[in-house]
Motif scaffolding. Structure first.
Motif, mmCIF file in Angstrom:
data_model
loop_
_atom_site.group_PDB
_atom_site.id
_atom_site.type_symbol
_atom_site.label_atom_id
_atom_site.label_comp_id
_atom_site.label_asym_id
_atom_site.label_seq_id
_atom_site.Cartn_x
_atom_site.Cartn_y
_atom_site.Cartn_z
ATOM 1 N N ALA A 35 27.095 68.169 48.256
ATOM 2 C CA ALA A 35 26.621 68.987 47.184
ATOM 3 C C ALA A 35 27.604 69.876 46.511
ATOM 4 N N ARG A 36 27.012 70.179 45.195
ATOM 5 C CA ARG A 36 27.735 71.090 44.396
ATOM 6 C C ARG A 36 26.573 72.291 44.178
ATOM 7 N N ILE A 37 27.155 73.467 44.505
ATOM 8 C CA ILE A 37 26.448 74.729 44.673
ATOM 9 C C ILE A 37 27.107 75.508 43.786
ATOM 10 N N VAL A 38 26.329 76.401 42.969
ATOM 11 C CA VAL A 38 26.535 77.614 42.165
ATOM 12 C C VAL A 38 26.261 78.771 42.511
ATOM 13 N N LEU A 39 26.984 79.668 42.580
ATOM 14 C CA LEU A 39 26.843 81.026 43.058
ATOM 15 C C LEU A 39 27.104 81.803 41.816
ATOM 16 N N PRO A 40 25.905 82.549 41.375
ATOM 17 C CA PRO A 40 26.218 83.327 40.006
ATOM 18 C C PRO A 40 26.921 84.846 40.379
ATOM 19 N N GLU A 41 26.551 85.306 41.419
ATOM 20 C CA GLU A 41 27.050 86.565 41.805
ATOM 21 C C GLU A 41 28.605 86.796 42.057
ATOM 22 N N GLY A 42 29.639 86.044 41.199
ATOM 23 C CA GLY A 42 30.915 86.287 41.605
ATOM 24 C C GLY A 42 31.620 87.802 41.481
ATOM 25 N N ASP A 43 30.741 88.644 41.249
ATOM 26 C CA ASP A 43 31.293 89.981 41.260
ATOM 27 C C ASP A 43 31.249 90.912 42.603
ATOM 28 N N ASP A 44 30.539 90.059 43.441
ATOM 29 C CA ASP A 44 30.088 90.603 44.890
ATOM 30 C C ASP A 44 31.194 90.023 46.099
ATOM 31 N N ASP A 45 31.868 91.097 46.755
ATOM 32 C CA ASP A 45 32.873 90.662 47.578
ATOM 33 C C ASP A 45 32.222 89.735 48.674
#
Length: 511
Positions: free
Chosen positions: A181-191
């Motif tokens: 699967a290819r999953i997108v994580l929108p919150e790249g500013d969260d450690d």
């Protein structure tokens, strides 16, 4: 000799892994965990390590002979149950063992789900209180010990692992890894997102796209000591030609999708600045298979774009959720505990069937109980009538032609004790295929479901995985704003498994 885990009940094994074993076994010993014997470590971490190591050994056909672990009977029994091997309890130091201690040791091992293959003593003399099914064997009697272990594992040569948080998570990661699967994580500013992404990439669980400023993400990952080199970084606010072109493309598509709602291209351009909308458009455009968000945003902020863009799955009219509740020896699904406050009979019916399908993709043999304060026809009132009607609709929906005639055991209204306890279920609903053996529990309201899952999570030391959203055309899952890194890892893995399940369903429908 078939594999078994040996526990020196007299104390932890010494620095030589086999020093407490019968002489005949000392040349074929494997420590199933790392670290020094008796060193203080989180038991869950030890079990997880043992499950991973046992899986590697089985894959290479290396698991055989004597396994040893910590020497702590509780931890070792839990390890044995989790990796599917019996235990042998050793009482070979000093005088004849105290019968009470032997009985308590057996109870402890079995209480953790382990199968006790044998008791080994110096002389093999009978011990009061030991069940006849568990042989007492002299340390020198290699043939008897071999027979006892072989009898415990049967023809298959191994036992079925007892489900628990560590086994579930290991299996979940394996399933996710196989999905591609290819999953997108929108919150790249969260450690937390970055730390979870590092682990997922290191363990090759799935392909990841992280939204955010590439320079900022690279700098922060370096500060945190993370390796995100295998992730795709996409910037919704990027000014390079590729980023601008993609944002414009997404805006044009969104404007077309929502033109009946009065959305203009300028409105759509503004909307695409929102990371949840941008990530959802990536799914719609085929650049990702699913999304995980919510670490820093509300549930509504995660679900609303999905409803507007990818919409509900064929045959679904409502988005709902389940929590996967993982306990020692039990894997249940609770729904709906996160989305619908007061579902109608029609919605409850849909939630029941959808929850059964979702649960099945995680290895649950779905037997669905629609819960109420009344069992069968024992009670009356609007609340009971709603569930009664939902059961009728769910049973019809579970066998209609759009589901290829597949059948699901669904029953209710039923009280929780009648749903899970065989003796109560037999008394209250003797002809039910669900009573006393339910695995999927549908609560009549969000109020009841949310209270119940949290009560079980906190009092039964259950691992609660979710909410797992269901009913959408493509998987989108929501995180709690208090989510930990393991929570995020689990949710991404769950989303990957949903991707595989939806792909399989679509392939079957087209064949």
């Amino acid at each position: 000799m078939p594999c078994a885990l040996y526990i020196d009940v007299g104390g932890a094994f010494g620095t030589s892994a086999g020093d407490a074993l019968p002489a005949s076994l000392q040349g074929n010993v494997t420590r199933i965990i790392s670290g020094e014997p008796g060193s203080p470590t989180d038991p869950s971490a030890l079990v997880a390590e043992a499950v991973e190591k046992a899986s590697e050994q089985k894959a290479s056909d290396e698991q055989q002979g004597a396994l040893v672990a910590t020497g702590d009977i509780t931890v070792d029994s839990r390890i044995a149950a989790s990796i599917g091997v019996p235990v042998v309890l050793l009482f070979i130091a000093g005088a004849a063992p105290d019968p009470l201690r032997v009985s308590l040791s057996i109870s402890t091992a079995e209480g953790e789900g382990a199968t006790v293959a044998a008791i080994v003593t110096q002389d093999g003399n009978p011990i009061d209180g030991v069940p006849s099914s568990i042989p007492v064997i002299a340390a020198s009697d290699e043939a008897a010990l071999d027979y006892a272990v072989s009898s415990a594992v049967g023809e298959s040569g191994h036992l079925e692992p007892v489900i628990g948080p560590e086994v579930f998570q290991h299996n979940l990661i394996d399933q996710a890894r196989a999905s591609g699967a290819r999953i997108v994580l929108p919150e790249g500013d969260d450690d937390r997102i970055l730390r979870a992404a590092d682990w997922l990439l290191e363990h090759h669980v799935c392909d990841l796209t992280i939204l955010g400023n590439p320079d900022d993400i690279a700098a922060r990952s370096t500060e945190l000591g993370l390796n995100l080199s295998d992730a795709t970084i996409a910037d919704p606010q990027g000014t390079d030609d590729e980023s601008v072109e993609q944002a414009e493309k997404f805006a044009a598509t969104f404007a077309e999708l929502r033109k009946k709602k009065g959305i203009t291209l300028d409105d759509a351009r503004e909307t695409m600045k929102d990371i949840s909308y941008y990530a959802t458009m990536m799914i719609y455009d085929g650049q990702a298979d699913g999304m995980v968000s919510g670490a820093a945003h509300t549930t509504a902020h995660t679900i609303r774009p999905a409803l507007q863009i990818i919409r509900t799955a064929p045959g679904s009219s409502v988005v709902s959720s389940i929590f996967l509740m993982v306990m020692r020896g039990k894997l249940w699904a609770f729904g709906d505990c996160a989305v619908n406050p007061n579902p109608t009979s029609e919605q409850l019916a849909e939630i029941a069937v959808t929850s059964a399908d979702t649960a099945a993709s995680f290895g649950i043999d779905s037997r669905v109980a629609l819960l109420s304060y009344s069992t069968g026809s024992s009670g009356a009132g609007d609340d009971v009538d709603k569930v009664t009607r939902a059961v009728e609709l769910a049973q019809a929906k579970a066998t209609d032609t759009s589901r290829n005639g597949s059948s699901i055991a669904i029953d209710g209204p039923i009280q929780f004790d009648a749903a899970v306890e065989p003796s109560v279920g037999k008394k209250k609903m003797p002809d039910s295929d669900v009573a006393g053996q339910a695995t999927v529990f549908v609560f009549p309201t969000l109020d009841a479901g949310n209270i119940a899952y949290k009560a079980v999570q906190r009092t039964a030391n259950a691992l609660a995985v979710g909410p797992v959203l269901q009913g959408l055309n493509k998987p989108v899952n929501d995180l709690s704003r208090g989510a930990t890194v393991p929570d995020i890892i689990n949710t991404v893995a769950v989303t990957a498994v949903q991707v595989a399940a939806q792909t399989s369903t679509r392939d079957s429908a087209q064949s």
